[in-house]
Design a protein around this motif. Structure first.
Motif, PDB file in Angstrom:
ATOM      1  N   MET A  30       0.853  -1.181   0.000  1.00  0.00           N
ATOM      2  CA  MET A  30       0.000   0.000   0.000  1.00  0.00           C
ATOM      3  C   MET A  30       0.899   1.245   0.000  1.00  0.00           C
ATOM      4  SD  MET A  30      -2.950   1.000   2.716  1.00  0.00           S
ATOM      5  CE  MET A  30      -2.627   2.464   3.643  1.00  0.00           C
ATOM      6  N   LEU A  31       0.566   2.181  -0.842  1.00  0.00           N
ATOM      7  CA  LEU A  31       1.274   3.455  -0.843  1.00  0.00           C
ATOM      8  C   LEU A  31       0.821   4.265   0.361  1.00  0.00           C
ATOM      9  CD1 LEU A  31       1.001   4.477  -4.592  1.00  0.00           C
ATOM     10  CD2 LEU A  31       2.985   3.578  -3.403  1.00  0.00           C
ATOM     11  N   LEU A  32       1.773   4.913   1.007  1.00  0.00           N
ATOM     12  CA  LEU A  32       1.441   5.724   2.165  1.00  0.00           C
ATOM     13  C   LEU A  32       1.489   7.205   1.794  1.00  0.00           C
ATOM     14  CD1 LEU A  32       3.384   3.712   4.851  1.00  0.00           C
ATOM     15  CD2 LEU A  32       0.920   3.769   4.470  1.00  0.00           C
ATOM     16  N   PRO A  33       0.584   7.989   2.368  1.00  0.00           N
ATOM     17  CA  PRO A  33       0.520   9.411   2.020  1.00  0.00           C
ATOM     18  C   PRO A  33       1.698  10.193   2.597  1.00  0.00           C
ATOM     19  CG  PRO A  33      -1.020   8.927   3.775  1.00  0.00           C
ATOM     20  CD  PRO A  33      -0.444   7.608   3.329  1.00  0.00           C
ATOM     21  N   ASP A  34       1.939  11.348   2.013  1.00  0.00           N
ATOM     22  CA  ASP A  34       2.926  12.276   2.537  1.00  0.00           C
ATOM     23  C   ASP A  34       2.515  12.679   3.948  1.00  0.00           C
ATOM     24  OD1 ASP A  34       5.150  14.343   2.058  1.00  0.00           O
ATOM     25  OD2 ASP A  34       3.432  15.574   2.675  1.00  0.00           O
ATOM     26  N   LYS A  35       3.449  12.590   4.868  1.00  0.00           N
ATOM     27  CA  LYS A  35       3.114  12.841   6.273  1.00  0.00           C
ATOM     28  C   LYS A  35       2.700  14.283   6.532  1.00  0.00           C
ATOM     29  CE  LYS A  35       5.442   8.968   8.221  1.00  0.00           C
ATOM     30  NZ  LYS A  35       6.166   8.433   9.325  1.00  0.00           N
ATOM     31  N   ASN A  36       3.299  15.228   5.825  1.00  0.00           N
ATOM     32  CA  ASN A  36       2.914  16.624   6.017  1.00  0.00           C
ATOM     33  C   ASN A  36       1.482  16.877   5.540  1.00  0.00           C
ATOM     34  OD1 ASN A  36       5.384  17.513   7.144  1.00  0.00           O
ATOM     35  ND2 ASN A  36       6.278  17.476   5.100  1.00  0.00           N
ATOM     36  N   GLU A  37       1.139  16.311   4.394  1.00  0.00           N
ATOM     37  CA  GLU A  37      -0.220  16.465   3.872  1.00  0.00           C
ATOM     38  C   GLU A  37      -1.226  15.767   4.787  1.00  0.00           C
ATOM     39  OE1 GLU A  37      -1.514  18.175   1.244  1.00  0.00           O
ATOM     40  OE2 GLU A  37       0.477  19.060   1.095  1.00  0.00           O
ATOM     41  N   LEU A  38      -0.876  14.575   5.229  1.00  0.00           N
ATOM     42  CA  LEU A  38      -1.766  13.833   6.122  1.00  0.00           C
ATOM     43  C   LEU A  38      -1.987  14.586   7.426  1.00  0.00           C
ATOM     44  CD1 LEU A  38      -3.428  11.313   6.699  1.00  0.00           C
ATOM     45  CD2 LEU A  38      -1.329  10.246   7.574  1.00  0.00           C
ATOM     46  N   ALA A  39      -0.923  15.146   7.979  1.00  0.00           N
ATOM     47  CA  ALA A  39      -1.039  15.911   9.224  1.00  0.00           C
ATOM     48  C   ALA A  39      -1.952  17.119   9.024  1.00  0.00           C
ATOM     49  CB  ALA A  39       0.333  16.362   9.707  1.00  0.00           C
TER      50      ALA A  39
ATOM     51  N   ALA B 278      -5.397   5.163  12.444  1.00  0.00           N
ATOM     52  CA  ALA B 278      -4.294   4.776  11.560  1.00  0.00           C
ATOM     53  C   ALA B 278      -3.425   5.981  11.218  1.00  0.00           C
ATOM     54  CB  ALA B 278      -4.844   4.133  10.287  1.00  0.00           C
ATOM     55  N   ALA B 279      -4.043   7.121  10.950  1.00  0.00           N
ATOM     56  CA  ALA B 279      -3.296   8.333  10.613  1.00  0.00           C
ATOM     57  C   ALA B 279      -2.436   8.775  11.790  1.00  0.00           C
ATOM     58  CB  ALA B 279      -4.253   9.449  10.198  1.00  0.00           C
ATOM     59  N   GLU B 280      -3.017   8.790  12.976  1.00  0.00           N
ATOM     60  CA  GLU B 280      -2.253   9.190  14.161  1.00  0.00           C
ATOM     61  C   GLU B 280      -1.077   8.246  14.394  1.00  0.00           C
ATOM     62  OE1 GLU B 280      -5.420   9.241  17.001  1.00  0.00           O
ATOM     63  OE2 GLU B 280      -5.846  11.374  16.654  1.00  0.00           O
ATOM     64  N   SER B 281      -1.309   6.963  14.232  1.00  0.00           N
ATOM     65  CA  SER B 281      -0.252   5.970  14.411  1.00  0.00           C
ATOM     66  C   SER B 281       0.853   6.162  13.374  1.00  0.00           C
ATOM     67  CB  SER B 281      -0.850   4.570  14.301  1.00  0.00           C
ATOM     68  OG  SER B 281       0.146   3.597  14.366  1.00  0.00           O
TER      69      SER B 281
ATOM     70  N   LEU C 223       1.602   8.898  11.735  1.00  0.00           N
ATOM     71  CA  LEU C 223       2.295  10.160  11.966  1.00  0.00           C
ATOM     72  C   LEU C 223       3.265  10.077  13.146  1.00  0.00           C
ATOM     73  CD1 LEU C 223      -0.563  12.707  11.297  1.00  0.00           C
ATOM     74  CD2 LEU C 223       1.424  12.229   9.843  1.00  0.00           C
ATOM     75  N   GLU C 224       3.005   9.201  14.084  1.00  0.00           N
ATOM     76  CA  GLU C 224       3.898   9.030  15.235  1.00  0.00           C
ATOM     77  C   GLU C 224       5.205   8.344  14.855  1.00  0.00           C
ATOM     78  OE1 GLU C 224       1.730   6.907  18.196  1.00  0.00           O
ATOM     79  OE2 GLU C 224       0.475   8.625  18.699  1.00  0.00           O
ATOM     80  N   THR C 225       5.252   7.682  13.708  1.00  0.00           N
ATOM     81  CA  THR C 225       6.437   6.908  13.343  1.00  0.00           C
ATOM     82  C   THR C 225       7.602   7.769  12.881  1.00  0.00           C
ATOM     83  OG1 THR C 225       5.690   6.548  11.064  1.00  0.00           O
ATOM     84  CG2 THR C 225       5.078   4.887  12.722  1.00  0.00           C
ATOM     85  N   ALA C 226       7.349   9.017  12.546  1.00  0.00           N
ATOM     86  CA  ALA C 226       8.436   9.913  12.135  1.00  0.00           C
ATOM     87  C   ALA C 226       7.992  11.351  12.333  1.00  0.00           C
ATOM     88  CB  ALA C 226       8.802   9.679  10.677  1.00  0.00           C
ATOM     89  N   GLN C 227       8.947  12.226  12.379  1.00  0.00           N
ATOM     90  CA  GLN C 227       8.625  13.627  12.582  1.00  0.00           C
ATOM     91  C   GLN C 227       7.999  14.224  11.327  1.00  0.00           C
ATOM     92  OE1 GLN C 227      12.191  15.589  13.750  1.00  0.00           O
ATOM     93  NE2 GLN C 227      12.036  14.888  15.850  1.00  0.00           N
ATOM     94  N   VAL C 228       7.133  15.178  11.566  1.00  0.00           N
ATOM     95  CA  VAL C 228       6.502  15.926  10.486  1.00  0.00           C
ATOM     96  C   VAL C 228       7.165  17.283  10.444  1.00  0.00           C
ATOM     97  CG1 VAL C 228       4.330  16.918   9.692  1.00  0.00           C
ATOM     98  CG2 VAL C 228       4.341  14.679  10.782  1.00  0.00           C
ATOM     99  N   ALA C 229       7.443  17.765   9.258  1.00  0.00           N
ATOM    100  CA  ALA C 229       8.075  19.080   9.118  1.00  0.00           C
ATOM    101  C   ALA C 229       7.155  20.157   9.681  1.00  0.00           C
ATOM    102  CB  ALA C 229       8.363  19.356   7.648  1.00  0.00           C
ATOM    103  N   PRO C 230       7.715  21.198  10.249  1.00  0.00           N
ATOM    104  CA  PRO C 230       6.895  22.270  10.809  1.00  0.00           C
ATOM    105  C   PRO C 230       6.112  23.000   9.728  1.00  0.00           C
ATOM    106  CG  PRO C 230       9.197  22.909  10.736  1.00  0.00           C
ATOM    107  CD  PRO C 230       9.134  21.473  10.322  1.00  0.00           C
ATOM    108  N   TRP C 231       5.003  23.588  10.113  1.00  0.00           N
ATOM    109  CA  TRP C 231       4.187  24.347   9.180  1.00  0.00           C
ATOM    110  C   TRP C 231       4.154  25.782   9.630  1.00  0.00           C
ATOM    111  CZ3 TRP C 231       2.766  23.431   4.501  1.00  0.00           C
ATOM    112  CH2 TRP C 231       1.845  24.271   3.905  1.00  0.00           C
ATOM    113  N   PRO C 232       4.305  26.754   8.816  1.00  0.00           N
ATOM    114  CA  PRO C 232       4.574  26.635   7.378  1.00  0.00           C
ATOM    115  C   PRO C 232       6.018  26.218   7.144  1.00  0.00           C
ATOM    116  CG  PRO C 232       4.571  28.934   8.017  1.00  0.00           C
ATOM    117  CD  PRO C 232       4.203  28.144   9.241  1.00  0.00           C
ATOM    118  N   PRO C 233       6.277  25.623   5.973  1.00  0.00           N
ATOM    119  CA  PRO C 233       7.645  25.188   5.691  1.00  0.00           C
ATOM    120  C   PRO C 233       8.619  26.354   5.695  1.00  0.00           C
ATOM    121  CG  PRO C 233       6.163  24.696   3.843  1.00  0.00           C
ATOM    122  CD  PRO C 233       5.360  25.380   4.898  1.00  0.00           C
ATOM    123  N   ALA C 234       9.816  26.084   6.149  1.00  0.00           N
ATOM    124  CA  ALA C 234      10.843  27.135   6.191  1.00  0.00           C
ATOM    125  C   ALA C 234      11.209  27.530   4.759  1.00  0.00           C
ATOM    126  CB  ALA C 234      12.073  26.603   6.915  1.00  0.00           C
ATOM    127  N   GLU C 235      11.418  28.815   4.573  1.00  0.00           N
ATOM    128  CA  GLU C 235      11.824  29.281   3.248  1.00  0.00           C
ATOM    129  C   GLU C 235      13.265  28.883   3.002  1.00  0.00           C
ATOM    130  OE1 GLU C 235      10.994  33.338   2.328  1.00  0.00           O
ATOM    131  OE2 GLU C 235       9.171  33.309   3.526  1.00  0.00           O
TER     132      GLU C 235
END
Length: 80
Positions: free
Chosen positions: A1-10, A58-61, A63-75
């Protein structure tokens, strides 16, 4: 199964939580219910789950497996 981008999912999960809160405040507002239902559907599709509860867990689980980049993304600095 393809997994979604963690930033988009968050972002979708955060938006779903906001809609959830808004619908609780005004449960008969059709625009709020539509927003909640749209994000609930998106979570179910992204996570390959049949119910929103399963998708959120499932999404929360995931997302816990790796860090998500901060929002908004750094320039990025530097030229082209």
């Amino acid at each position: 199964m393809l997994l979604p981008d963690k930033n988009e999912l968050a972002a979708i999960l955060r938006r779903y939580r906001v809609w959830e809160h808004l619908v609780r405040a005004q449960p008969h507002d059709p625009a709020r219910r539509r927003g909640l239902e749209d994000d609930a559907y998106t979570l179910c599709v992204l996570m390959g789950r049949r119910t929103v509860r399963e998708a959120v867990i499932a999404a929360e689980s995931y997302l816990e497996t790796a860090q998500v980049a901060p929002w908004p993304p750094a320039e990025r600095s530097g030229g082209a």
